[in-house]
Design an enzyme around this catalytic site. Structure first.
Site, PDB file in Angstrom:
ATOM      1  N   HIS A  98      42.407  38.081  44.240  1.00  0.00           N
ATOM      2  CA  HIS A  98      43.077  37.856  42.963  1.00  0.00           C
ATOM      3  C   HIS A  98      44.172  36.795  43.208  1.00  0.00           C
ATOM      4  O   HIS A  98      44.736  36.741  44.299  1.00  0.00           O
ATOM      5  CB  HIS A  98      43.703  39.194  42.556  1.00  0.00           C
ATOM      6  CG  HIS A  98      44.306  39.237  41.194  1.00  0.00           C
ATOM      7  ND1 HIS A  98      45.529  38.679  40.918  1.00  0.00           N
ATOM      8  CD2 HIS A  98      43.866  39.793  40.045  1.00  0.00           C
ATOM      9  CE1 HIS A  98      45.825  38.900  39.639  1.00  0.00           C
ATOM     10  NE2 HIS A  98      44.832  39.567  39.082  1.00  0.00           N
ATOM     11  N   ASP A 135      45.623  44.557  49.229  1.00  0.00           N
ATOM     12  CA  ASP A 135      45.777  44.633  47.775  1.00  0.00           C
ATOM     13  C   ASP A 135      44.866  45.771  47.304  1.00  0.00           C
ATOM     14  O   ASP A 135      43.649  45.615  47.268  1.00  0.00           O
ATOM     15  CB  ASP A 135      45.364  43.287  47.168  1.00  0.00           C
ATOM     16  CG  ASP A 135      45.338  43.314  45.639  1.00  0.00           C
ATOM     17  OD1 ASP A 135      45.483  44.400  45.062  1.00  0.00           O
ATOM     18  OD2 ASP A 135      45.158  42.231  45.049  1.00  0.00           O
ATOM     19  N   GLN A 155      42.656  47.575  42.774  1.00  0.00           N
ATOM     20  CA  GLN A 155      41.405  48.092  42.204  1.00  0.00           C
ATOM     21  C   GLN A 155      40.965  49.406  42.831  1.00  0.00           C
ATOM     22  O   GLN A 155      40.359  50.232  42.168  1.00  0.00           O
ATOM     23  CB  GLN A 155      40.281  47.062  42.352  1.00  0.00           C
ATOM     24  CG  GLN A 155      40.414  45.873  41.435  1.00  0.00           C
ATOM     25  CD  GLN A 155      40.469  46.269  39.960  1.00  0.00           C
ATOM     26  OE1 GLN A 155      39.876  47.258  39.536  1.00  0.00           O
ATOM     27  NE2 GLN A 155      41.205  45.504  39.187  1.00  0.00           N
ATOM     28  N   CYS A 199      41.384  35.907  37.057  1.00  0.00           N
ATOM     29  CA  CYS A 199      42.418  35.561  38.046  1.00  0.00           C
ATOM     30  C   CYS A 199      41.815  35.407  39.429  1.00  0.00           C
ATOM     31  O   CYS A 199      42.411  35.829  40.431  1.00  0.00           O
ATOM     32  CB  CYS A 199      43.537  36.597  38.081  1.00  0.00           C
ATOM     33  SG  CYS A 199      44.377  36.786  36.527  1.00  0.00           S
TER      34      CYS A 199
HETATM   35  C1  LIG Z   1      45.136  43.442  38.560  1.00  0.00           C
HETATM   36  C2  LIG Z   1      45.120  43.002  39.942  1.00  0.00           C
HETATM   37  C3  LIG Z   1      46.240  42.443  40.543  1.00  0.00           C
HETATM   38  C4  LIG Z   1      47.515  42.178  39.804  1.00  0.00           C
HETATM   39  O1  LIG Z   1      48.025  43.329  39.196  1.00  0.00           O
HETATM   40  P1  LIG Z   1      49.230  43.168  38.168  1.00  0.00           P
HETATM   41  O2  LIG Z   1      49.430  44.542  37.660  1.00  0.00           O
HETATM   42  O3  LIG Z   1      48.785  42.222  37.103  1.00  0.00           O
HETATM   43  O4  LIG Z   1      50.380  42.643  38.935  1.00  0.00           O
HETATM   44  C5  LIG Z   1      46.164  42.084  41.864  1.00  0.00           C
HETATM   45  N1  LIG Z   1      45.039  42.276  42.562  1.00  0.00           N
HETATM   46  C6  LIG Z   1      43.937  42.813  42.028  1.00  0.00           C
HETATM   47  C7  LIG Z   1      42.725  43.022  42.879  1.00  0.00           C
HETATM   48  C8  LIG Z   1      43.940  43.188  40.689  1.00  0.00           C
HETATM   49  O5  LIG Z   1      42.833  43.723  40.161  1.00  0.00           O
END
Ligand SMILES: *Cc1c(COP(=O)(O)O)cnc(C)c1O
Length: 404
Positions: A118, A195, A198, A359
């Site tokens: 992302h 991250d 998800q 994104c």
């Molecule tokens: C949604 C998402 C983000 C960002 O999350 P926010 O709540 O918009 O800050 C980052 N990484 C992944 C994989 C996402 O799905």
């Protein structure tokens, strides 16, 4: 608990149809128990935490710290001080890039980033690389959306300082081999920044078992309110990081000519916090654990199988990533139809799904597409939702005048 009764918004009619909400990877809806908990905080315990000696302020402080402990248990952090509250996953990831990257990365150092990241897990590192003269090396997935051991072994070198990887890509939906990546990264002396935006609502996230150094997620993708996120970090690592914002509540002492930071995690929690959101996150964790993470996973898995089997049966549908290890998300295109047209048609049938680059523009470029559609699941989705979606999907090309 009847799940339907918890989510009043799902009774909303969209375009005269029952709402079918399949954009859970963007944000989830909130169970009544979460909303009630937020209201209770604001009607009974609200004050500015850490700032008053009166009883009400103490209750607000307790609420803030109890929520922190709950999050720590949920992700199996060793200590609650390893949990930093942020606004969202993006802020948490930026905090790592600024607080760690800008401090500890130098010229010629390498940062390994998966191309499917992302933007929030990629752009902060691009900025660090640009500022510090470091090099970004991208990990590329195979045609099934998997990062192979060969790819991992080749990209992580003794020069690598940081590996940024999602637990599950918000486009590919495949669970990444985080433990394996951590093994290679640690052997090279690098840290792993996970991250888990998800994965957090779909599968168990155990930061110790995954052996990651830092991890970030947002509350709003796991049934909690918007405006609260989490950065997990090993405490020694957090202590080596600089804050991103300075000001109230994050310093130990300030004099005209000097200052010193507060200990972690407060060093990173500048200014007045979103305690309402934090107790909402605590309630969301309660909600998830009351149903059981394994039960949620089983339910979503079944829906995923139905969706994939149905989609694979249709001609002219391209699905990005293979079926194996897929959780929560299916990204696809209907051949010769723009994703926005698919989404608009779906909307006219009450189905909310996402179309765009999600994104993840570098991944779109790697896949050779400009954008795609995405459905994403949550605990309240039903077999009926999926069957309705498949029915509409099978009609899209005909509606667009393209034959079946
Ligand atoms: C949604 C998402 C983000 C960002 O999350 P926010 O709540 O918009 O800050 C980052 N990484 C992944 C994989 C996402 O799905």
């Amino acid at each position: 608990m009847k799940i339907d009764d918890e989510f009043t918004i799902l009774r909303v009619q969209e375009n005269g149809k029952r709402l079918i909400y399949l954009d859970n990877a963007a944000t989830t809806q909130h169970p009544r128990s979460v909303l009630d908990r937020v209201v209770r905080y604001y009607t009974q315990d609200n004050a500015n935490p850490h700032r008053g000696v009166y009883d009400l302020a103490q209750r607000a402080t307790d609420a803030h710290e109890t929520a922190r402990k709950r999050v720590a248990r949920f992700i199996n952090a060793k200590r609650s001080e390893e949990v930093v509250f942020t606004q969202n996953c993006s802020e948490a990831l930026n905090l790592v890039a600024v607080g760690y990257g800008m401090e500890h990365i130098g010229e010629g150092d390498e940062i390994v980033v998966a191309v499917s990241e992302h933007h929030s897990s990629m752009v902060p590192w691009q900025r660090v690389a640009k500022a510090k003269g470091a090099v970004i090396r991208y990990l590329y997935p195979d045609k099934n959306g998997r990062y192979t051991e060969k790819e991992i072994r080749e990209k992580i070198t003794p020069e690598t300082r940081v590996v940024a990887i999602a637990h599950i890509s918000n486009v590919l939906g495949i669970v990444n081999p985080v433990r394996l990546i951590a093994e290679y990264a640690h052997k090279a002396g690098a840290i792993v920044v996970l991250d888990c935006a998800q994965s957090i609502s779909h599968i168990r996230v155990d930061v110790q078992e995954l052996d990651v150094d830092l991890a970030a997620f947002s509350g709003h993708k796991m049934y909690a309110p918007m405006g609260v996120g989490v950065l997990y970090g090993r405490s020694d690592l957090l202590r080596s990081m600089e804050p991103m914002l300075c000001g109230g509540d994050m310093i130990s002492e300030v004099h005209e000519g000097s200052y010193s930071w507060a200990d972690v995690p407060r060093r990173f929690e500048t200014g007045t916090r979103n305690v309402g959101g934090e107790v909402g996150l605590e309630a969301a964790i309660d909600f998830v654990e009351r149903i059981g993470r394994d039960r949620i996973a089983e339910h979503e898995e079944r829906l995923m199988e139905i969706a994939l089997a149905g989609m694979r049966k249709l001609d002219h549908i391209d699905i990005y990533g293979g079926d194996e290890g897929r959780k929560g998300v299916i990204s696809f295109n209907v051949r010769d139809v723009h994703p926005h047209d698919v989404a608009t048609l779906m909307d006219s049938e009450g189905i909310a799904l996402r179309a765009g680059h999600h994104c993840a523009q570098p991944l779109m470029e790697y896949l050779g597409i400009g954008s795609c559609c995405r459905i994403s699941l949550a605990v309240y989705n039903t077999e009926d939702d999926i069957r309705t979606f498949l029915g509409v999907l099978s009609e899209v090309r005909r509606w667009m005048g393209l034959g079946s």
